[in-house]
Design a protein around this motif. Structure first.
Motif, short mmCIF file in Angstrom:
data_model
loop_
_atom_site.label_atom_id
_atom_site.label_comp_id
_atom_site.label_asym_id
_atom_site.label_seq_id
_atom_site.Cartn_x
_atom_site.Cartn_y
_atom_site.Cartn_z
N GLY A 221 0.80 -1.22 0.00
CA GLY A 221 0.00 0.00 0.00
C GLY A 221 0.84 1.27 0.00
N LEU A 222 2.06 1.18 0.53
CA LEU A 222 2.88 2.41 0.65
C LEU A 222 3.24 3.00 -0.71
CD1 LEU A 222 5.36 1.53 3.55
CD2 LEU A 222 3.42 3.12 3.61
N THR A 223 3.72 2.14 -1.60
CA THR A 223 4.10 2.68 -2.91
C THR A 223 2.85 2.95 -3.75
OG1 THR A 223 4.46 0.41 -3.65
CG2 THR A 223 6.40 1.65 -2.93
N GLY A 224 1.82 2.12 -3.54
CA GLY A 224 0.56 2.37 -4.25
C GLY A 224 0.03 3.77 -3.95
N LEU A 225 0.09 4.16 -2.67
CA LEU A 225 -0.41 5.49 -2.31
C LEU A 225 0.51 6.57 -2.87
CD1 LEU A 225 0.67 7.56 0.19
CD2 LEU A 225 0.15 5.57 1.57
N ALA A 226 1.80 6.30 -2.89
CA ALA A 226 2.74 7.28 -3.43
C ALA A 226 2.48 7.50 -4.92
CB ALA A 226 4.17 6.82 -3.19
N PHE A 227 2.28 6.41 -5.65
CA PHE A 227 2.00 6.54 -7.09
C PHE A 227 0.66 7.27 -7.31
CE2 PHE A 227 4.56 2.39 -7.65
CZ PHE A 227 5.76 3.09 -7.72
N HIS A 228 -0.28 7.01 -6.41
CA HIS A 228 -1.58 7.67 -6.52
C HIS A 228 -1.44 9.18 -6.33
CE1 HIS A 228 -5.85 8.57 -5.54
NE2 HIS A 228 -6.08 7.57 -6.40
N ILE A 229 -0.64 9.55 -5.34
CA ILE A 229 -0.36 10.98 -5.10
C ILE A 229 0.30 11.59 -6.33
CG2 ILE A 229 1.18 12.55 -3.83
CD1 ILE A 229 0.57 10.90 -1.30
N MET A 230 1.28 10.86 -6.86
CA MET A 230 2.01 11.37 -8.02
C MET A 230 1.06 11.60 -9.19
SD MET A 230 3.65 10.32 -11.09
CE MET A 230 3.72 8.52 -10.95
N ARG A 231 0.12 10.68 -9.40
CA ARG A 231 -0.77 10.81 -10.55
C ARG A 231 -1.84 11.88 -10.33
NH1 ARG A 231 -2.06 4.74 -12.45
NH2 ARG A 231 -1.17 4.11 -10.45
N ARG A 232 -2.15 12.14 -9.05
CA ARG A 232 -3.13 13.19 -8.77
C ARG A 232 -2.51 14.57 -8.94
NH1 ARG A 232 -4.46 13.38 -3.65
NH2 ARG A 232 -6.13 14.87 -4.02
N GLY A 233 -1.21 14.67 -8.77
CA GLY A 233 -0.56 15.93 -9.10
C GLY A 233 -0.10 16.79 -7.92
N ASP A 234 -0.80 16.74 -6.80
CA ASP A 234 -0.38 17.56 -5.65
C ASP A 234 0.65 16.77 -4.83
OD1 ASP A 234 0.02 19.22 -3.53
OD2 ASP A 234 -1.94 18.86 -2.60
N ARG B 32 -11.21 7.67 -0.16
CA ARG B 32 -12.26 6.72 -0.57
C ARG B 32 -11.79 5.80 -1.70
NH1 ARG B 32 -17.49 9.08 1.09
NH2 ARG B 32 -16.99 10.95 2.23
N LEU B 33 -10.63 5.19 -1.47
CA LEU B 33 -10.08 4.29 -2.49
C LEU B 33 -10.37 2.84 -2.13
CD1 LEU B 33 -6.48 5.70 -3.05
CD2 LEU B 33 -8.44 5.90 -4.58
N ASP B 34 -10.42 2.00 -3.14
CA ASP B 34 -10.52 0.56 -2.97
C ASP B 34 -9.13 0.06 -2.55
OD1 ASP B 34 -10.63 -2.16 -3.21
OD2 ASP B 34 -11.35 -2.16 -5.30
N ILE B 35 -9.04 -0.52 -1.36
CA ILE B 35 -7.71 -0.92 -0.89
C ILE B 35 -7.08 -2.01 -1.75
CG2 ILE B 35 -8.12 -0.20 1.51
CD1 ILE B 35 -8.07 -3.32 2.10
N SER B 36 -7.93 -2.84 -2.38
CA SER B 36 -7.34 -3.89 -3.22
C SER B 36 -6.56 -3.28 -4.40
CB SER B 36 -8.40 -4.88 -3.71
OG SER B 36 -9.22 -4.27 -4.68
N GLU B 37 -6.99 -2.11 -4.83
CA GLU B 37 -6.26 -1.42 -5.91
C GLU B 37 -4.85 -1.05 -5.45
OE1 GLU B 37 -7.18 -0.20 -9.23
OE2 GLU B 37 -8.71 -1.76 -9.07
N LEU B 38 -4.78 -0.52 -4.23
CA LEU B 38 -3.47 -0.10 -3.70
C LEU B 38 -2.55 -1.30 -3.52
CD1 LEU B 38 -4.11 2.58 -0.90
CD2 LEU B 38 -3.30 2.94 -3.24
N ILE B 39 -3.13 -2.42 -3.13
CA ILE B 39 -2.31 -3.61 -2.88
C ILE B 39 -1.90 -4.30 -4.18
CG2 ILE B 39 -2.38 -5.95 -1.93
CD1 ILE B 39 -4.10 -4.88 0.36
N LEU B 40 -2.88 -4.48 -5.07
CA LEU B 40 -2.61 -5.29 -6.27
C LEU B 40 -1.84 -4.55 -7.35
CD1 LEU B 40 -6.06 -7.10 -6.55
CD2 LEU B 40 -3.85 -8.21 -6.14
N TYR B 41 -2.08 -3.23 -7.43
CA TYR B 41 -1.51 -2.50 -8.57
C TYR B 41 -0.50 -1.43 -8.17
CZ TYR B 41 -5.54 -4.85 -10.56
OH TYR B 41 -6.45 -5.80 -10.92
N GLY B 42 0.15 -1.62 -7.02
CA GLY B 42 1.19 -0.68 -6.61
C GLY B 42 2.45 -0.90 -7.43
N GLY B 43 3.44 -1.49 -6.79
CA GLY B 43 4.70 -1.76 -7.47
C GLY B 43 5.86 -1.25 -6.64
N GLU B 44 7.02 -1.86 -6.85
CA GLU B 44 8.24 -1.47 -6.15
C GLU B 44 8.14 -1.61 -4.63
OE1 GLU B 44 9.50 2.35 -7.70
OE2 GLU B 44 9.45 1.60 -9.74
N GLU B 45 7.29 -2.54 -4.18
CA GLU B 45 7.27 -2.83 -2.74
C GLU B 45 8.49 -3.68 -2.34
OE1 GLU B 45 4.63 -3.52 -4.69
OE2 GLU B 45 2.86 -2.52 -3.85
#
Lengths: 345, 345
Positions: free
Chosen positions: B168-181, B260-273
């Motif tokens: 989840g850690l890298t998944g959230l980081a990538f999510h932040i990166m794609r959101r832009g802020d 309000r994210l689906d946690i399975s998305e963060l787990i399954l589609y993160g990367g570089e864990e």
């Protein structure tokens, strides 16, 4: 210095700075940081030689080269460094960067060339990595098992030899490339071959097996003979006296004559010949020359080393003006040859 | 197919084609071509594991990463693949491509990061190569000595485990990166750390030393858990049933709730864990779980494998709808995750 652009400081200065970074953790006792390959001790005491070498595809792809040739050359460049340090190539890996609009066929050709070159040097290609890149590149890592690691131990009076047979071929090819009419390369089939399907001097490993104790340093000729001699000069803390140039390949003689070129330019400032320059302990000459002869390896004595304290006025008494001037000027022209960040200089 | 652009066929298809090229000369009996690392037999019988991994700097440098972090990650990515296949990292080499107008400081930072990561995983950096490039890159080659090579031998009923703690850690980081802020990353210090100074799961080597005979496959999570499971699916010729997701890191739970994210998305589609997914022979579970506990290595059982002939209608009887759907959809979405030539899909 750290704030300067790479185009200002050039590749040689950058490498010096990077070597300083690695020095304190260096674990290879035989070869210093910054040498053409490094050694690694395995648990149990056996050793390996390792090397990585890369380039952007556009920087090495001469107009007549295919991507297969580029892949081939990538492996041979790495193999040649390993061979010069006494390693028999065991395995290679390649990492390639390609543009999204490159064709699958391009990637396959690049890797096929690398695979076939790995086989041609007695090793194999154990995979790699594919990447998207705006400016295509190929990196090749190689692992070799040492026949005998050529640790530098040059002493006063050591003789300088080189394997011969290819000098001038790549120099003439680069000259054709820079002149622009690239179709001329097809009149020089051996030069064409030398730039598309080069091979390292694997026979040097047999020489090391036979007379390795006589050889006090070795380096391959990848950036030109002058650059290789400059490496010897730097590493050995000796002055280099060149009293003969290695024989030029017949095609290069023909080319030099038809274009009225100075042959020493073709010999000293070519590059990618993958010949091996090596130094031989004084007293070992006959032993080494006989072994090379037995092995069918053509070599030539081209000079010797003297302490740096000996001034150039002494050199002129010992060697003719015409022969020592080229090497002296090459050593003084620090930036001569190809520099990744400055380009040709 | 060969005439198609890489952006059309994508990285996975290209890798398949390259693997076919290497198959006939493959000399590594334990690991197939295309696996995360290859093995090499030394004269005398000892073995090594080797790996090369690279990327263009722009493709991995998140906005908050320094070039030091990029160099660090380059080594860790290679180290993690070696560790997953049972190798203890011994030595690394880096080849870097830089623009002529990059600063010397940039090159030094990149190599310092690589050097320090090599030390952090118990190895060292034995040099590299510097190149001019329009689009900067870094390639890392690594050599490891096998603790125990994890040759794939998955059988029906084997259990799927993963090391945990970072999901989840890298998944959230990538999510932040794609959101832009991107400033939001500083509210998640562990995610910041996971993306700048990751480490491979070296403790997995100790687990292999203790219970290696129980482990029938292993792969690191570099392109996301889903991609790793897809590799297992491909290599094992088995169907994968995921009946639990690995626990999410607390920072990721917080992030998922606030966005309000689906946690399975963060787990399954993160990367570089750089977690390690591995399969355990049926009957070995207690043995492996106790050993991991003794070693302080957190692991979780997340599923099991069944023959491919078992249809999905049977799966739904065995696992709840909510748990098997994510893995099934991930396996079906062939292009899901990062593709070098297609980008995010």
């Amino acid at each position: 210095m750290r704030e300067k652009r790479l185009s200002e400081i050039g590749e040689k200065k950058l490498v010096e700075m990077l070597v300083d970074l690695l020095r304190s953790d260096w674990r290879c006792n035989d070869l210093p940081p910054g040498d053409d390959a490094a050694c690694v001790s395995l648990p149990g005491g056996a050793k390996l030689l390792v090397k990585i070498d890369g380039f952007s595809v556009s920087s090495v792809k001469l107009p007549w080269m295919t991507l297969y040739d580029v892949g081939w050359k990538a492996v041979v460049a790495t193999a040649s460094d390993l061979v010069a340090k006494g390693g028999r190539p065991l395995v290679f890996l390649v990492s390639i960067g390609l543009r999204r609009d490159d064709r699958a066929a391009d990637a396959l050709e690049l890797v096929k060339g690398a695979r076939d070159a790995a086989k041609a040097v007695g090793a194999w290609l154990a995979g790699g990595d594919t990447n998207a890149a705006g400016d295509p590149w190929i990196d090749t890592a190689g692992v070799a098992t040492p026949v005998r690691i050529v640790a530098p131990r040059v002493r006063n009076g050591d003789l300088i030899y080189t394997t011969v047979g290819r000098y001038g071929l790549t120099g003439l090819a680069f000259h054709i490339m820079r002149r622009g009419d690239t179709s001329e390369i097809y009149s020089y089939p051996e030069a064409l071959r030398a730039t598309t399907r080069p091979l390292p001097r694997l026979e040097f490993l047999s020489l090391l097996e036979e007379v390795g104790e006589c050889i006090t340093w070795a380096g391959d000729v990848s950036d030109g003979l002058c650059a290789t001699l400059r490496n010897l000069h730097t590493i050995s803390e000796h002055r280099i006296i060149l009293d003969a140039l290695p024989p030029l390949h017949p095609e290069a003689i023909e080319y030099a004559e038809s274009h009225r070129l100075d042959i020493s330019e073709l010999i000293l400032y070519g590059g990618e010949e993958y010949e091996i320059v090596f130094t031989v302990a004084r007293g070992c000459e006959t032993h080494v020359e006989r072994a090379a002869n037995r092995l069918g390896l053509r070599i030539a004595r081209i000079g010797f080393v003297v302490p740096k304290s000996i001034t150039s006025s002494i050199h002129t008494e010992r060697v003719s003006e015409s022969s020592w001037i080229p090497i002296n000027s090459c050593l003084e022209r620090v930036s001569t040859g190809w520099d990744q960040f400055k380009g040709w200089a």
